[in-house]
Design a protein around this motif. Structure first.
Motif, PDB file in Angstrom:
ATOM      1  N   THR A 128       1.031  -0.976  -0.133  1.00 55.05           N
ATOM      2  CA  THR A 128       0.040  -0.128   0.135  1.00 55.05           C
ATOM      3  C   THR A 128       0.864   1.115   0.036  1.00 55.05           C
ATOM      4  OG1 THR A 128      -0.101  -0.148   2.293  1.00 55.05           O
ATOM      5  CG2 THR A 128      -1.733  -1.111   1.113  1.00 55.05           C
ATOM      6  N   VAL A 129       2.120   1.283   0.518  1.00 56.18           N
ATOM      7  CA  VAL A 129       2.638   2.502   0.703  1.00 56.18           C
ATOM      8  C   VAL A 129       3.806   2.587  -0.529  1.00 56.18           C
ATOM      9  CG1 VAL A 129       4.642   3.618   2.105  1.00 56.18           C
ATOM     10  CG2 VAL A 129       2.820   2.533   2.939  1.00 56.18           C
ATOM     11  N   HIS A 131       3.448   0.754  -3.127  1.00 57.77           N
ATOM     12  CA  HIS A 131       2.666   0.821  -4.421  1.00 57.77           C
ATOM     13  C   HIS A 131       3.055   0.053  -5.618  1.00 57.77           C
ATOM     14  CE1 HIS A 131      -0.304   3.971  -3.202  1.00 57.77           C
ATOM     15  NE2 HIS A 131       0.714   4.810  -2.989  1.00 57.77           N
ATOM     16  N   ARG A 216     -12.098   4.437  -4.642  1.00 57.41           N
ATOM     17  CA  ARG A 216     -11.643   5.796  -4.139  1.00 57.41           C
ATOM     18  C   ARG A 216     -12.579   6.955  -4.160  1.00 57.41           C
ATOM     19  NH1 ARG A 216      -6.903   3.299  -6.434  1.00 57.41           N
ATOM     20  NH2 ARG A 216      -5.477   2.651  -4.871  1.00 57.41           N
ATOM     21  N   ALA A 223      -6.443   1.883   0.855  1.00 58.95           N
ATOM     22  CA  ALA A 223      -5.102   1.410   1.317  1.00 58.95           C
ATOM     23  C   ALA A 223      -5.286   0.865   2.581  1.00 58.95           C
ATOM     24  CB  ALA A 223      -4.209   2.690   1.759  1.00 58.95           C
ATOM     25  N   ARG A 224      -6.296   1.272   3.693  1.00 58.60           N
ATOM     26  CA  ARG A 224      -6.512   0.768   4.837  1.00 58.60           C
ATOM     27  C   ARG A 224      -7.240  -0.690   4.540  1.00 58.60           C
ATOM     28  NH1 ARG A 224     -10.668   4.078   8.192  1.00 58.60           N
ATOM     29  NH2 ARG A 224      -9.434   5.653   7.239  1.00 58.60           N
ATOM     30  N   MET A 227      -4.521  -3.188   3.720  1.00 62.65           N
ATOM     31  CA  MET A 227      -3.850  -3.276   4.729  1.00 62.65           C
ATOM     32  C   MET A 227      -4.535  -4.357   5.815  1.00 62.65           C
ATOM     33  SD  MET A 227      -0.924  -2.478   6.024  1.00 62.65           S
ATOM     34  CE  MET A 227      -0.221  -2.755   7.799  1.00 62.65           C
TER      35      MET A 227
END
Length: 342
Positions: A128-129, A131, A216, A223-224, A227
């Motif tokens: 997620t970070v 990408h 989105r 992302a959350r 995760m």
């Protein structure tokens, strides 16, 4: 008749039975039943009391791993590191029992769940970070986690005699004919299934897999949620690692090697779309039972191991083709409906 009436969208009514029969899990369950009956006809010992118990035990670990993997695949991702996570947690379990005699079994479970969740969180953060595609990330962590386990374990192995009898009894004792660890796996399927169906965050996973960009736009914290899927997958892999140590006679540096592909196969064969957005954890669980039963059935029929792997490969290809054909047919029906309603 007015223009508005003529242009009113048409809705197709389907009976509950028809809707049930169209579910992705039904063909998989039917194939499982046919496989069991055919094998039983060829070898009646296949469904002996001990044979049925072995079938349930063999499927237990794979069911738990497939449920976690399904959650990740729903989001259009994949986790190839689950076998390595299982191996690390299984060796941790053996280490705790050997180095801390008298340690409470619940503490060992909590330690395994925590380590699995941590390793899953690392995967989730990298995906997620950074990408970077999950396929690439988790292929890397597969080798990293496996390397850590090799360095930690070395040539050390822990055997059944190194663990408390009460812990080993989890894979021996039964309740209503079901091994205790199998009941734990069933509980995992039910709990995760209820979460996915009843919680908004669970339903968001399907939305993300169907269209991440649209998710989105609609305000879903993509992302959350991704995760969360990776953390839960790691946690379940940790649970599977602890139960693996209870189920099998030894754990060491190679424990869990190669399981990741079987786990992905179980989810896909069980009707979880490899491109995300559809499927169920119940289907993934049935897929896990089917794959492990195929191995047991072919072994009972004395079929060469090569053909066992070939059958699994054919099932994966067939599942992906069926999913693709279903997607094309759905898109075609949608276009025809829109054209008719214009």
């Amino acid at each position: 008749m007015t223009v508005a009436t003529r242009n009113a969208p048409r809705t197709e009514r389907t009976s509950p039975l028809s809707g049930f029969l169209r579910r992705r899990e039904i063909p998989v369950a039917a194939a499982l039943i046919v496989l069991v009956l055919v094998t039983y006809a060829a070898n009646p010992l296949f469904l002996s009391q001990q044979g049925v118990k072995d079938l349930m035990l063999n499927a237990t670990i794979m069911i738990i791993l497939a449920v976690g993997q399904a959650m990740v695949i729903f989001t259009r991702n994949v986790d190839l590191s689950v076998g390595s996570i299982l191996g690390l947690v299984a060796f941790l379990t053996g280490t705790l029992f050997a180095d801390a005699p008298g340690i409470p079994i619940p503490v060992v479970f909590l330690a395994g769940l925590a380590l699995g969740a941590l390793l899953g969180a690392i995967n989730g953060l990298l995906v997620t970070v950074a990408h970077v595609p999950a396929l690439v990330i988790t292929l890397g962590t597969l080798y990293v986690y496996r390397g850590i386990n090799n360095a930690w374990a070395g040539g050390t192995q822990y055997f059944a005699g190194d663990r408390p009898d009460e812990f080993g009894a989890l894979a021996v004792d039964t309740v209503l004919g079901f091994p205790i660890i199998t009941l734990l796996a069933i509980a995992v399927v039910v709990i995760v299934g209820i979460y996915l169906a009843g919680a908004r965050s669970g339903r968001d996973l399907y939305a993300i897999g169907s269209d991440p960009e649209a998710s989105r736009v609609f305000g879903i914290p993509v992302a959350r949620r991704v995760m969360t899927a990776f953390v839960v997958n790691g946690l379940l892999a940790g649970l599977a690692g602890v139960l693996y140590a209870a189920r099998f006679n030894s754990v060491g540096a190679t424990t869990g090697t190669g399981m990741e592909l079987d786990v992905v196969a179980a989810a896909v064969v069980g009707g979880v779309a490899i491109f995300g957005g559809s499927g169920s954890v119940a289907g993934a669980a049935i897929g896990a039972v089917l794959l492990t039963t195929i191995t047991s059935a072919l072994t009972a029929l004395r079929v060469d191991k090569f053909w066992q792997q070939a059958v699994v490969g054919i099932l994966i290809i067939a599942a992906i083709l069926v999913d693709r054909i279903a997607s094309v047919r759905t898109a075609r029906k949608l276009r025809l409906t829109e054209a008719r309603d214009v």
